[in-house]
Write an enzyme that holds these catalytic residues in place. Structure first.
Site, mmCIF file in Angstrom:
data_model
loop_
_atom_site.group_PDB
_atom_site.id
_atom_site.type_symbol
_atom_site.label_atom_id
_atom_site.label_comp_id
_atom_site.label_asym_id
_atom_site.label_seq_id
_atom_site.Cartn_x
_atom_site.Cartn_y
_atom_site.Cartn_z
ATOM 1 C CD GLU A 278 25.641 -38.237 -1.227
ATOM 2 O OE1 GLU A 278 25.646 -39.453 -0.456
ATOM 3 O OE2 GLU A 278 26.350 -37.208 -0.646
ATOM 4 C CD1 TRP A 281 29.456 -39.536 -0.010
ATOM 5 C CD2 TRP A 281 30.484 -40.940 1.492
ATOM 6 N NE1 TRP A 281 29.885 -38.783 1.020
ATOM 7 C CE2 TRP A 281 30.650 -39.557 1.856
ATOM 8 C CE3 TRP A 281 31.064 -42.170 2.142
ATOM 9 C CZ2 TRP A 281 31.366 -39.294 3.045
ATOM 10 C CZ3 TRP A 281 31.829 -41.781 3.413
ATOM 11 C CH2 TRP A 281 31.745 -40.356 3.718
ATOM 12 C CD1 TRP A 309 27.423 -52.743 21.476
ATOM 13 C CD2 TRP A 309 26.499 -50.734 21.312
ATOM 14 N NE1 TRP A 309 28.228 -51.853 20.567
ATOM 15 C CE2 TRP A 309 27.523 -50.819 20.351
ATOM 16 C CE3 TRP A 309 25.633 -49.563 21.508
ATOM 17 C CZ2 TRP A 309 27.858 -49.696 19.650
ATOM 18 C CZ3 TRP A 309 26.157 -48.483 20.511
ATOM 19 C CH2 TRP A 309 27.141 -48.526 19.607
ATOM 20 C CG ASN A 344 21.336 -40.343 3.076
ATOM 21 O OD1 ASN A 344 21.888 -41.619 3.546
ATOM 22 N ND2 ASN A 344 22.233 -39.272 3.146
ATOM 23 C CD1 TRP A 362 27.949 -50.835 15.945
ATOM 24 C CD2 TRP A 362 27.945 -51.744 13.895
ATOM 25 N NE1 TRP A 362 29.118 -51.404 15.617
ATOM 26 C CE2 TRP A 362 29.195 -52.009 14.426
ATOM 27 C CE3 TRP A 362 27.593 -52.306 12.649
ATOM 28 C CZ2 TRP A 362 30.031 -52.917 13.685
ATOM 29 C CZ3 TRP A 362 28.570 -52.995 11.812
ATOM 30 C CH2 TRP A 362 29.444 -53.364 12.520
ATOM 31 C CD1 TRP A 385 23.168 -49.848 8.987
ATOM 32 C CD2 TRP A 385 22.779 -49.291 11.111
ATOM 33 N NE1 TRP A 385 21.809 -49.746 9.192
ATOM 34 C CE2 TRP A 385 21.581 -49.380 10.430
ATOM 35 C CE3 TRP A 385 22.911 -48.883 12.460
ATOM 36 C CZ2 TRP A 385 20.611 -49.366 11.319
ATOM 37 C CZ3 TRP A 385 22.045 -48.630 13.323
ATOM 38 C CH2 TRP A 385 20.636 -48.717 12.644
#
Ligand SMILES: Cc1cc2nc3c(=O)[nH]c(=O)nc-3n(C[C@H](O)[C@H](O)[C@H](O)COP(=O)(O)OP(=O)(O)OC[C@H]3O[C@@H](n4cnc5c(N)ncnc54)[C@H](O)[C@@H]3O)c2cc1C
Length: 487
Positions: A278, A281, A309, A344, A362, A385
């Site tokens: 993590e 990341w 959208w 998360n 988004w 996102w």
């Protein structure tokens, strides 16, 4: 000779690269923090986020006072403030830690150009990450767009040790005489004061961050792998604010985590390795933003920039308020609204729900998170996102759409989390906790939870919206392909 140390998102005294390197010069130092009016007044920064950040600055000011120094707080444009400060004090050096967001890079370049032209030596330092974006490149010297090979290379590279705490703090002799400002309160910016035990300066400061790290390393990290996805267990580190504001150093975190790894056995080893993944990341998304600064505005995958959208404002409002009728989504949004933090797994579920069930762009969700999250980090937020919306680097494939019912049943099997944030569901039988609309009428009455009265009817039908999302993504992909062929 005097050195200015400019604090930004590195609000600590321990293991601080710029501070350490400035102290090595042997020159007295001036620690400074610059308040940016834009940040304080901007409607895009929520009260909790502002409070937490100010609290961390205040805590740094307290800690500096403790070692005989002072955090000089000034207001305004960093170029003008720093240039003025250098003239006022005769400072000939400026040190700060590098930040990789597009805004910070532009600002830092202007500061560097202006002060260098005035004869001040400017040095920026690596501190926010263990490996900077340009340190990890493919064999072709291009940035990685896929996480796994990035992680593999990251793991092979040697890591810097934490910097030691200075033995003595040499401060500029007229530091206390320099005009400075007090840190403003939220009310000074026309915002409501936050009340409650959790909204204290201490909670967001360096000491609390270091204690939390130690506590985590002595406990929950050993079961991180199995428990990290269960929001009801509260088993993740909750260090994200400390890493965002820099009340903890990533070098120190990594060093201590690595020590724990060497001592770990069995499940502890895989858990600590998962935790390190993590942290990687976090750095991966820093490098994505560094090399692709437009990813805060545009889809990384161009074929999905054209998704049509629906962007229904009423559905967006229901999502923000936690009123969608899907308990796991609503409880998560309440957690965000009440605490300024979200687990998360829930960030992934709510982001997927916004984009694939509500069919809302988004960018709306990203902006809402940016306002609410105390740990808001431009790189991690846009990365998260775009991952969830299937538009980013190494994303969730668009055809793999989270089902909000089965996600709830899998990751909150006893309904502990949803009941905590949605007390109206407290007496709902477990079999219905993630789909309360299926309760027969008499069960709704017994549970004091009448659907449509006490708790909302689902605002969309997941199965229908899933199909629609798949077709919108497919259409966008096909249109993009046709455009390419016609070029
Ligand atoms: C839609 C979305 C938005 C997000 N926005 C942010 C954000 O603004 N700021 C932020 O710090 N994280 C963000 N994340 C990543 C992640 O959700 C949080 O870092 C994590 O929930 C923080 O809780 P923790 O400290 O207990 O994490 P832990 O699980 O204990 O992880 C340890 C640390 O690793 C880092 N980390 C963990 N997961 C990720 C990840 N997926 N991406 C990047 N870094 C990670 C964080 O610094 C975290 O503190 C987002 C994820 C998604 C899906």
């Amino acid at each position: 000779m005097t050195a200015i140390v400019w604090f930004r998102r590195d609000l600590r005294l321990h293991d601080h690269a710029a501070l350490h390197i400035a102290m090595q010069t042997g020159d007295p130092i001036i620690p400074v923090f610059i308040l940016d009016d834009w940040f304080c007044r901007s409607g895009t920064v929520g009260d909790k986020r502002l409070f937490a950040y100010f609290a961390a600055v205040q805590s740094l000011a307290n800690n500096l006072a403790h070692v005989g120094g002072r955090l000089l707080i000034r207001h305004g444009d960093p170029v003008q403030v720093l240039s003025q400060l250098a003239k006022e004090t005769g400072a000939d050096k400026l040190f700060f830690n590098r930040d990789y967001t597009p805004y910070a890079r532009k600002r830092d370049q202007s500061v560097c150009d202006a002060l260098t032209s005035e004869g001040v030596m400017v040095q920026s330092c690596k501190d926010l990450v263990l490996h900077e974006p340009a340190e990890i490149l493919t064999k072709q010297r291009t940035p990685y767009a896929v996480f796994t090979p990035y992680r593999r290379l990251w793991q092979t590279l040697p890591k810097e040790q934490p910097y030691p705490i200075p033995e003595r703090w040499l401060m500029f002799d007229r530091l206390n005489e320099l005009p400075g400002e007090a840190l403003p309160t939220l009310e000074a910016f026309g915002r409501k004061a936050l009340t409650g035990d959790e909204w204290t300066v201490q909670r967001f400061g360096e000491r609390a961050a270091c204690e939390r790290l130690k506590q985590y390393l002595n406990g929950d990290i050993q079961q991180y792998k199995d428990r990290r996805d269960m929001p009801g267990l509260d088993a993740t580190s909750r260090l994200s604010f400390a890493l965002k504001a820099g009340t903890l150093s990533i070098r120190t975190v990594y060093y201590l985590v690595h020590e724990a790894l060497e001592e770990a056995r069995g499940e502890g080893v895989t858990s600590i390795e998962a935790f390190i993944t993590e942290l990687i990341w976090r750095e991966f998304y820093q490098q994505v933003l560094f090399f692709h600064p437009k990813t805060t505005e545009q889809a990384f995958l161009p074929q999905f920039e054209g998704v049509k959208w629906e962007n229904n404002p009423e559905l967006l409002a229901r999502w923000c308020e936690g009123e969608t009728g899907y308990p796991i989504v609503d409880a998560a949004m309440k957690q965000l609204g009440e605490t300024g933090w979200m687990h998360n797994r829930l960030r992934m579920i709510t982001a997927s729900f916004l984009t694939k069930d509500l069919l809302i762009d988004w960018r709306y969700g990203m902006a809402y998170f940016a306002k609410q999250l105390i740990d808001y980090d431009e790189a991690a937020n846009s990365g998260g996102w775009q991952w969830s919306a299937s538009t980013g680097t190494d994303p969730q494939p668009y055809f793999r759409i989270f089902n909000p019912i089965s996600q709830g049943e899998k990751f909150d099997p006893d309904g502990v989390f949803v009941k905590k944030y949605l007390p109206v569901l407290r007496d709902v039988p477990l079999q219905y906790i993630h789909k309360p609309w299926e309760m027969p009428k008499e069960v709704q009455e017994q549970a004091n939870c009448v659907i449509g009265l006490d708790y909302p009817v689902p605002c969309v039908d997941h199965a229908e919206r899933r199909k629609l999302a798949l077709s919108l993504f497919q259409e966008a992909k096909d249109r993009h392909l046709m455009q390419k062929q016609n070029e």
